[in-house]
Scaffold this motif. Structure first.
Motif, PDB file in Angstrom:
ATOM      1  N   GLN A 257       0.714  -1.261   0.016  1.00  0.00           N
ATOM      2  CA  GLN A 257      -0.046  -0.097  -0.002  1.00  0.00           C
ATOM      3  C   GLN A 257       0.908   1.370  -0.075  1.00  0.00           C
ATOM      4  N   GLN A 258       2.215   1.101   0.332  1.00  0.00           N
ATOM      5  CA  GLN A 258       2.987   2.108   0.348  1.00  0.00           C
ATOM      6  C   GLN A 258       3.327   2.655  -1.306  1.00  0.00           C
ATOM      7  N   LYS A 259       3.400   4.184  -1.436  1.00  0.00           N
ATOM      8  CA  LYS A 259       3.620   4.763  -2.675  1.00  0.00           C
ATOM      9  C   LYS A 259       5.098   4.805  -2.846  1.00  0.00           C
ATOM     10  N   GLU A 260       5.225   4.460  -4.165  1.00  0.00           N
ATOM     11  CA  GLU A 260       6.668   4.294  -4.775  1.00  0.00           C
ATOM     12  C   GLU A 260       7.318   5.524  -4.474  1.00  0.00           C
ATOM     13  N   THR A 261       8.542   5.644  -4.150  1.00  0.00           N
ATOM     14  CA  THR A 261       9.088   7.141  -3.925  1.00  0.00           C
ATOM     15  C   THR A 261      10.203   7.162  -5.006  1.00  0.00           C
ATOM     16  N   ILE A 262      10.313   8.143  -5.738  1.00  0.00           N
ATOM     17  CA  ILE A 262      11.149   8.719  -6.389  1.00  0.00           C
ATOM     18  C   ILE A 262      11.958   9.755  -6.066  1.00  0.00           C
ATOM     19  N   ARG A 263      13.274   9.430  -5.846  1.00  0.00           N
ATOM     20  CA  ARG A 263      14.123  10.594  -5.318  1.00  0.00           C
ATOM     21  C   ARG A 263      14.347  11.826  -6.611  1.00  0.00           C
ATOM     22  N   GLU A 264      14.336  12.962  -6.280  1.00  0.00           N
ATOM     23  CA  GLU A 264      14.530  14.164  -7.137  1.00  0.00           C
ATOM     24  C   GLU A 264      16.183  14.575  -6.917  1.00  0.00           C
ATOM     25  N   ILE A 265      16.593  14.860  -8.036  1.00  0.00           N
ATOM     26  CA  ILE A 265      18.178  15.483  -7.751  1.00  0.00           C
ATOM     27  C   ILE A 265      17.943  16.420  -8.930  1.00  0.00           C
ATOM     28  N   HIS A 266      18.457  17.656  -8.494  1.00  0.00           N
ATOM     29  CA  HIS A 266      18.322  19.063  -9.302  1.00  0.00           C
ATOM     30  C   HIS A 266      20.015  19.297  -9.679  1.00  0.00           C
ATOM     31  N   LEU A 267      19.954  19.738 -10.959  1.00  0.00           N
ATOM     32  CA  LEU A 267      21.238  20.243 -11.546  1.00  0.00           C
ATOM     33  C   LEU A 267      21.028  21.495 -12.046  1.00  0.00           C
ATOM     34  N   VAL A 268      21.874  22.304 -12.431  1.00  0.00           N
ATOM     35  CA  VAL A 268      21.764  23.389 -13.309  1.00  0.00           C
ATOM     36  C   VAL A 268      22.973  23.297 -14.232  1.00  0.00           C
ATOM     37  N   THR A 269      22.812  24.160 -15.330  1.00  0.00           N
ATOM     38  CA  THR A 269      23.981  24.484 -16.297  1.00  0.00           C
ATOM     39  C   THR A 269      24.585  25.978 -15.787  1.00  0.00           C
ATOM     40  N   GLY A 270      25.978  25.839 -15.611  1.00  0.00           N
ATOM     41  CA  GLY A 270      26.606  27.049 -15.169  1.00  0.00           C
ATOM     42  C   GLY A 270      27.652  27.394 -15.967  1.00  0.00           C
ATOM     43  N   GLU A 271      28.233  28.722 -15.916  1.00  0.00           N
ATOM     44  CA  GLU A 271      29.170  29.315 -16.853  1.00  0.00           C
ATOM     45  C   GLU A 271      30.401  29.789 -15.937  1.00  0.00           C
ATOM     46  N   PHE A 272      31.440  29.788 -16.138  1.00  0.00           N
ATOM     47  CA  PHE A 272      32.450  30.368 -15.734  1.00  0.00           C
ATOM     48  C   PHE A 272      33.243  31.406 -16.726  1.00  0.00           C
ATOM     49  N   LYS A 273      33.417  32.462 -16.565  1.00  0.00           N
ATOM     50  CA  LYS A 273      33.973  33.536 -17.108  1.00  0.00           C
ATOM     51  C   LYS A 273      35.224  33.948 -16.379  1.00  0.00           C
ATOM     52  N   SER A 274      36.422  34.205 -17.539  1.00  0.00           N
ATOM     53  CA  SER A 274      37.304  35.133 -16.645  1.00  0.00           C
ATOM     54  C   SER A 274      38.180  35.798 -18.075  1.00  0.00           C
ATOM     55  N   SER A 275      39.023  36.338 -17.741  1.00  0.00           N
ATOM     56  CA  SER A 275      40.161  37.102 -18.486  1.00  0.00           C
ATOM     57  C   SER A 275      41.513  36.761 -18.436  1.00  0.00           C
ATOM     58  N   LYS A 276      42.282  36.412 -19.336  1.00  0.00           N
ATOM     59  CA  LYS A 276      43.744  36.213 -19.358  1.00  0.00           C
ATOM     60  C   LYS A 276      44.348  37.512 -19.054  1.00  0.00           C
ATOM     61  N   GLU A 277      45.776  37.505 -18.914  1.00  0.00           N
ATOM     62  CA  GLU A 277      46.310  38.653 -18.778  1.00  0.00           C
ATOM     63  C   GLU A 277      46.363  39.540 -19.976  1.00  0.00           C
ATOM     64  N   ASP A 278      46.240  38.809 -21.301  1.00  0.00           N
ATOM     65  CA  ASP A 278      46.382  39.756 -22.453  1.00  0.00           C
ATOM     66  C   ASP A 278      45.096  40.059 -22.596  1.00  0.00           C
ATOM     67  N   GLY A 279      44.060  40.059 -21.837  1.00  0.00           N
ATOM     68  CA  GLY A 279      42.665  40.334 -22.122  1.00  0.00           C
ATOM     69  C   GLY A 279      41.746  39.675 -22.815  1.00  0.00           C
ATOM     70  N   LYS A 280      42.175  38.396 -23.488  1.00  0.00           N
ATOM     71  CA  LYS A 280      41.385  37.420 -24.065  1.00  0.00           C
ATOM     72  C   LYS A 280      40.598  36.693 -22.898  1.00  0.00           C
ATOM     73  N   GLU A 281      39.035  36.855 -23.439  1.00  0.00           N
ATOM     74  CA  GLU A 281      38.272  36.245 -22.453  1.00  0.00           C
ATOM     75  C   GLU A 281      38.189  34.664 -22.586  1.00  0.00           C
ATOM     76  N   ILE A 282      37.933  33.940 -21.533  1.00  0.00           N
ATOM     77  CA  ILE A 282      37.880  32.389 -21.435  1.00  0.00           C
ATOM     78  C   ILE A 282      36.620  32.113 -20.693  1.00  0.00           C
ATOM     79  N   GLU A 283      36.035  31.065 -21.179  1.00  0.00           N
ATOM     80  CA  GLU A 283      34.893  30.486 -20.372  1.00  0.00           C
ATOM     81  C   GLU A 283      34.862  29.171 -20.420  1.00  0.00           C
ATOM     82  N   ALA A 284      34.005  28.627 -19.507  1.00  0.00           N
ATOM     83  CA  ALA A 284      33.764  27.168 -19.499  1.00  0.00           C
ATOM     84  C   ALA A 284      32.331  26.983 -18.902  1.00  0.00           C
ATOM     85  N   TYR A 285      31.691  25.842 -19.341  1.00  0.00           N
ATOM     86  CA  TYR A 285      30.294  25.378 -19.059  1.00  0.00           C
ATOM     87  C   TYR A 285      30.716  24.345 -18.191  1.00  0.00           C
TER      88      TYR A 285
END
Length: 149
Positions: free
Chosen positions: A40-68
């Motif tokens: 009689q127990q309800k089946e439990t389904i575990r929820e796991i939350h994720l997000v998409t993220g982005e990291f941005k930075s600049s190198k010494e020469d001013g060039k922008e770099i990023e990573a997802y």
């Protein structure tokens, strides 16, 4: 020799108790409400939350770099466990993905939540891979690890 005297009223009482026991036995065996509590127990389904993220930075020469990235980058599930993976698109227009070693694929879009039902029959580490950001040259690798114990 010994004789036992049984009153008529005592015989009626024994008969009524026996009848009640028989009726109770039939009721327990055939009553649909008498199923075990586990079913009689309800089946439990575990929820796991994720997000998409982005990291941005600049190198010494001013060039922008990023990573997802997927955040969190590693999740743990039990073999046979039913999981609902909920991925919210925060950064990047869209992230088409696969889960390596399975037939699972989909797309996470910015501002939307993608729900992915999971259940693994084998232990191991499965990679959640964004197909756009596979290498450093294209702001990757965007990989999360699903560890199944």
């Amino acid at each position: 020799m010994h004789f036992f005297v049984v009153k008529k009223s005592a015989l009626y009482l024994v008969g009524v108790l026996a009848l009640l026991a028989i009726i109770g036995s039939f009721w327990m065996n055939f009553n649909s409400d008498a199923t075990p509590a586990i079913s009689q127990q309800k089946e439990t389904i575990r929820e796991i939350h994720l997000v998409t993220g982005e990291f941005k930075s600049s190198k010494e020469d001013g060039k922008e770099i990023e990573a997802y990235r997927w955040d969190p980058g590693t999740i743990f599930v039990e073999k046979g466990e039913k999981v609902r993976l909920k991925i919210l698109g925060v950064n990047g227009k869209e992230h088409p993905f696969i889960i390596e070693g399975t037939d699972i694929k989909g797309i996470v879009k910015k501002g939307e939540e993608t729900v992915v039902p999971l259940q693994f029959d084998k232990e191991g580490t499965y990679r959640l891979i964004c197909m756009i950001h596979t290498q450093a040259e294209n702001s990757g690798p965007m990989i999360a690890y699903i560890v199944v114990d």
